[in-house]
Design an enzyme around this catalytic site. Structure first.
Site, PDB file in Angstrom:
ATOM      1  CD  GLU A  79      17.660  43.011 -12.726  1.00  0.00           C
ATOM      2  OE1 GLU A  79      17.558  44.186 -13.128  1.00  0.00           O
ATOM      3  OE2 GLU A  79      18.769  42.481 -12.448  1.00  0.00           O
ATOM      4  CD  GLU A 152      15.766  46.343 -21.279  1.00  0.00           C
ATOM      5  OE1 GLU A 152      16.817  46.318 -20.612  1.00  0.00           O
ATOM      6  OE2 GLU A 152      15.155  47.405 -21.576  1.00  0.00           O
TER       7      GLU A 152
HETATM    8 ZN    ZN Z   1      21.360  44.847 -15.479  1.00  0.00          ZN
END
Ligand code: ZN
Length: 991
Positions: A79, A152
């Site tokens: 995401e 990330e």
């Molecule tokens: Zn997050």
């Protein structure tokens, strides 16, 4: 916001074909003023819904079913990562770049336990399609670079990045985000229930990622997950707003081109129902010196019906409302009155974001040995209710609440389209009827009829879904003061074990890789890549402001503001009492006054009867404490505001209720008072970890302005410590509390202090003014409001220890108010710092979940903040360098244009009718007129790089000298930070 009472005329019919899409179904939902279209993309099988209505805040969301098969957090890391960049937009962080220069009213992405959704919204059509275009491209064609995965997700580095002999550590944004989530008792409570109530399904895993498991995710596994699930054939696209359906289809045709239909197995499997109940124990961190007594949460959870069984789902939702939805709810009351815990557990209620819905109820502030008593009490209470039935008024009140909330136009932090999207996905995701849950008013009508014909309806629900349902889980979450240090120790050992077998060469490779990542992160994007993003231009932005219709008048002698707005048949009343001259020693009691007045008995009724009355006749009665500076920065204002809202037919009753509360409130019920005190204390405690940056900002700002000082005193750690003190020795303190609160209400609830604010359309306003006149007549009169004293504001840098695995670092400095010529440039600068310098250094390079700056001209504070941050000293260094950065660098015209558009976008954020009335009142307190707002807007739109730079130098050179630091962090990190910091943090605990 919707402003008409009709739904749009359908432009397509079932069976039609447009742009390669088949129209499956068209339905008009009159009560919601929506025409709903269900469609399918013939080539790929992508499913599309459009809720067409007259709201100009259009919403686009593309979602995929993404059930996880482990707890590495792959859906969550993905995401974050897809939004980094695509072939067409080869940026390093397209999401951030996109966010900078648009008028978006919402741009976000959500990872749920079984789906991932990417929504964007805007009120400007060009902007809307720009955003939807980029978003769809990013999601379907992401680059998914290795560097993005490292940044990330996770990568290895050293505690001193240049030194391979220092400790090996993991860095990664999601990794730190989840370390924060795993420090929050509320999150952990929810997590162990979900994972253990559905042990044989995807819900047994954490889609967000468990810090222990994230490390196991490989780059290949990460890319494979995208390949498996991110295809149009697995997509559900949700559209909402006033753009005609055909335009969306033409757009989607282009976006889905090049894809074929593929077979994807993303179905979420159901949990088989248990034959007998089960139980689970878990722990959560508390401070080393904290007493673990009364800190256990005991919950009982049931797996209920399938979400696609929409009638059962709605009935269960209403039953939950009856049982625990108000203070009069019999199950809530039985739990609170039992004394087995302090207040209702925050996870109590119905959970519909799962294939099979769940109901949870329990107590917080309990002890492990009371767990079975809590369970027995819950079951016995339900048994009694199933036998003897429910109070009719209670059911009526719950149905009224559902009717009210179905009708109310709400636009809080989320667009209304997001609310409807949530409802649609409850059935749509599991291949049920997507429209089933939309028409709340219609559903309530149906249920009311059913109940009339069958008065035992809710007793049967209780029997079937609770008493005769063996799929029940008893969950006990205990505090553990060693949790924190054990986690840290386990982490240390794990990292040492990873490091031990590595050769010097391998260690050197880790260092080089981390360094290469840093280089990648600090290199600017290519200008062509930035230019590829569609963007708006300043000249296309309206120079006008949106005015809130306002008439200043008086009701009897009391000053009032009236806003004639379409509110869909709901009237809003604010009663704002001036509290600026309240003696200093009583100020800290004000939040308690608001809480107790609105939750205890009044006018001869006990709290339970009052709660029933409130549920039957209002949409809620609340309170708010607010303080701010006048626009010229010379004066401040402070108000205690009560709010009530009601359907037109109930306006008289609702205003009577608030009048009873103010004039005939009864604070003598000590047990109820104690319960409310606990509830407030526990609520404040639970808020610290999820919003640590806000607590840190309050602590840092408290010595800089009176409004900021009040904010700390009413809502920050000062208030939390006060509540600890009050609840810790309630028996000893109760008389004093009551005496103080009595003094306060005699002082405050008088005509002279009152300011009225009325929001509704013509019919509603006349009902409201009549009722408000009655209320004013009943209030006492006790002389005038005195002058304000200046509080003795504490100052100094603080370090507040919290049981968490991450830090929240704030630095605040005094800032000018609206009338100051610096206010416009500072607003742009705070935005530029948030999406630029601080974002890059704190989040991208530092690995914190967030790094930002906030400028609030209303309280006179400018601040730098970090969220779920692995660093303290490094972050403070970044803050100091930020001063040099803004004073030393001139922004490029392109960047400035984006910052201006983004700033205007934030100012133009749409509001629902009730907020519009409220905001108009706040502006009045500030003396911020529409003329001033126009002026302010022009200054922003006309900003040049030169004047922005000049303002930065004028302000930040001085500001740095008065900067105050506050850090919320684990004890050990604070001590370590203090070893190197020049200016030491004064250590404090929340106990
Ligand atoms: Zn997050």
């Amino acid at each position: 916001m919707a402003s008409q009472k009709k739904c749009p005329v359908p432009t397509l019919a079932a069976g039609d074909n447009r742009h390669g899409f088949r129209i499956l179904r068209v339905e008009q939902i009159q009560e919601m003023r929506i025409t709903a279209y269900e469609m399918e993309h013939e080539k790929t099988g992508a499913r599309i819904l459009h809720l067409h209505c007259d709201d100009r805040e259009n919403l686009y969301a593309i979602g995929f079913r993404t059930p996880p098969t482990d707890s590495t957090g792959v859906p969550h890391i993905l995401e974050h990562s897809v939004l980094a960049g695509s072939e067409r937009y080869p940026l390093k962080d397209a999401f951030n770049e996109l966010q900078k220069g648009t008028l978006q009213t919402f741009i976000n992405a959500f990872t749920y336990p079984d789906k991932t959704v990417y929504p964007v919204a805007s009120q400007v059509k060009t902007d809307f399609f720009n955003l939807a275009r980029v978003y769809t491209d990013l999601v379907l064609h992401p680059r998914l670079l290795k560097e993005t995965f490292f940044q990330e997700g996770h990568h290895l580095t050293f505690s001193n990045p240049d030194d391979p002999t220092s400790e090996l550590t993991i860095s990664g944004i999601v990794f730190n985000e989840m370390k924060g989530a795993y420090s929050s008792p509320d999150s952990l409570m929810y997590k162990i229930i979900q994972e253990n109530l559905y042990p044989d399904t995807a819900y047994a895993f954490d889609s967000g990622g468990s810090p222990d498991d994230i490390l196991m995710l490989t780059y290949e596994g990460f890319k494979a997950f995208h390949r498996a699930y991110y295809s149009p054939s697995n997509a559900r696209i949700f559209l909402y707003g006033d753009i005609p359906t055909e335009e969306h289809l033409a757009f989607l045709k282009e976006m889905l081109a090049g894809f074929d239909r593929i077979e994807i197995d993303s179905a979420v499997s159901s949990q088989a129902r248990w034959k007998k109940p089960s139980s689970i124990h878990g722990t959560y961190p508390i401070g080393k010196e904290e007493n673990p007594g009364k800190k256990t949460a005991v919950n009982v959870a049931w797996m209920l019906a399938e979400n696609t069984d929409d009638e059962a789902a709605i009935l269960l939702q209403i039953t939950s409302g009856i049982l625990i939805g108000s203070a009069a709810g019999p199950l809530r009351k039985a739990l609170i009155d039992s004394g087995l815990g302090e207040d209702l557990s925050p996870v109590s209620g119905i959970e519909r974001d799962l294939k099979q819905i769940a109901f949870v109820v329990g107590l917080r502030g309990s002890d492990p040995e009371k767990a079975s008593q809590v369970e027995t009490l819950i079951l016995d209470t339900l048994k009694n209710l199933a036998e003897s039935g429910f109070d009719r008024e209670l059911i009526e009140g719950t149905l009224h609440q559902v009717e009210f909330h179905g009708k109310e136009i709400v636009r809080g932090t989320y667009p209304y389209g997001i609310v409807l999207m949530g409802r649609v996905f409850h059935t749509w995701l599991y291949d049920g009827d997507p429209f089933a849950g939309l028409n709340f008013p219609g559903i309530i009508e149906k249920i009311r009829k059913k109940w009339d014909a069958h008065p035992g309806l809710f007793q049967e629900i209780v029997r079937k879904w609770f008493l005769d349902n063996p799929h029940r889980l008893l969950s006990v979450l205990e505090p553990d003061s060693a949790y924190q240090s054990e986690q840290e120790e386990a982490y240390r050992q794990k990292m040492a074990a990873i490091k031990a077998p590595l050769s010097g060469e391998e260690l050197e490779k880790i260092r080089r890789d981390a360094e290469a990542l840093k280089t990648f992160q600090s290199e600017p994007d290519k200008p062509e890549a930035i230019a590829a993003l569609p963007k708006l231009q300043v000249m296309n932005i309206s120079r006008d402001i949106e005015r809130i219709p306002t008439v200043k008048t008086a009701i009897l002698e009391t000053p009032a503001m009236v806003h004639d707005l379409f509110t869909n048949g709901i009237a809003y009343l604010d009663l704002a009492f001036d509290i600026s001259d309240i003696p200093e020693e009583l100020q800290i009691y004000l939040p308690l006054l608001g809480k107790l007045m609105t939750n205890m008995g009044a006018a001869g009724l006990d709290y339970e009867e009052m709660a029933k009355r409130i549920a039957l006749k209002t949409g809620g009665v609340g309170y708010h404490l607010s303080a701010g500076m006048a626009k010229d920065g010379k004066k401040t204002w402070q108000r205690l505001i009560f709010r009530a809202k009601a359907l037109y037919r109930n306006v008289g009753d609702a205003v009577n209720i608030i009048s009873d509360i103010l004039n005939a409130g009864n604070l003598s019920d000590e047990t109820r008072m104690r319960d409310l005190v606990y509830e407030r204390k526990n609520g404040l405690h639970a808020a610290v970890v999820p919003s640590g940056h806000i607590f840190a900002r309050r602590a840092a700002g408290a010595s800089l302005s009176i409004p900021a000082y009040r904010d700390e005193q009413w809502h920050g750690r000062t208030q939390l410590k006060f509540m600890n003190h009050v609840s810790g020795q309630f028996e000893k303190n109760k008389t004093e509390i009551r005496e103080k609160l009595d003094r306060l209400r005699k002082m405050i609830f008088t005509k002279e202090r009152l300011y009225l604010n009325l929001t509704a359309d013509g019919d509603g306003l006349s009902l409201l003014s009549d009722a408000a006149a009655e209320l004013v007549r009943r209030l006492t009169s006790r002389g005038s409001v005195g002058n304000q004293g200046i509080p003795d504001m504490f100052s100094g840098h603080v370090g507040v220890t919290i049981p968490a695995q991450v830090a929240y670092v704030a630095m605040a400095f005094p800032a000018p108010t609206y009338a100051d010529p610096l206010s416009a440039p500072l607003l742009i600068l705070s935005r530029q710092l948030s999406s630029g310098y601080l974002y890059r250094l704190i989040r991208v390079q530092g690995g914190a979940y967030g790094g930002m700056s906030q400028y609030d001209p209303a309280s006179g504070i400018f601040a730098f903040l970090s969220y779920r941050d692995p660093h303290i000293v490094k972050t403070l260094d970044v803050y100091h360098e930020a001063f040099d950065f803004v004073t030393g660098n001139r922004i490029s015209p392109d960047e400035l244009e984006k910052a201006i558009i983004g700033t205007i976008g934030a100012l133009d954020r749409p509001m629902d009718p009730s907020s519009r009335g409220y905001v108009a009142m706040m502006r009045d307190f500030m003396g911020f007129s529409d003329e001033d707002r126009l002026n302010f807007r022009s200054k922003i739109l006309d900003m040049t790089p030169e004047s922005l730079h000049e303002a930065a130098r004028d302000y930040f050179t001085e500001a740095e000298k008065s900067a105050v630091v506050a850090v919320y962090a684990p004890d050990e990190s604070l001590r370590k930070a203090n070893e190197t910091l020049n200016v030491k943090l004064q250590m404090e605990s929340l106990a």
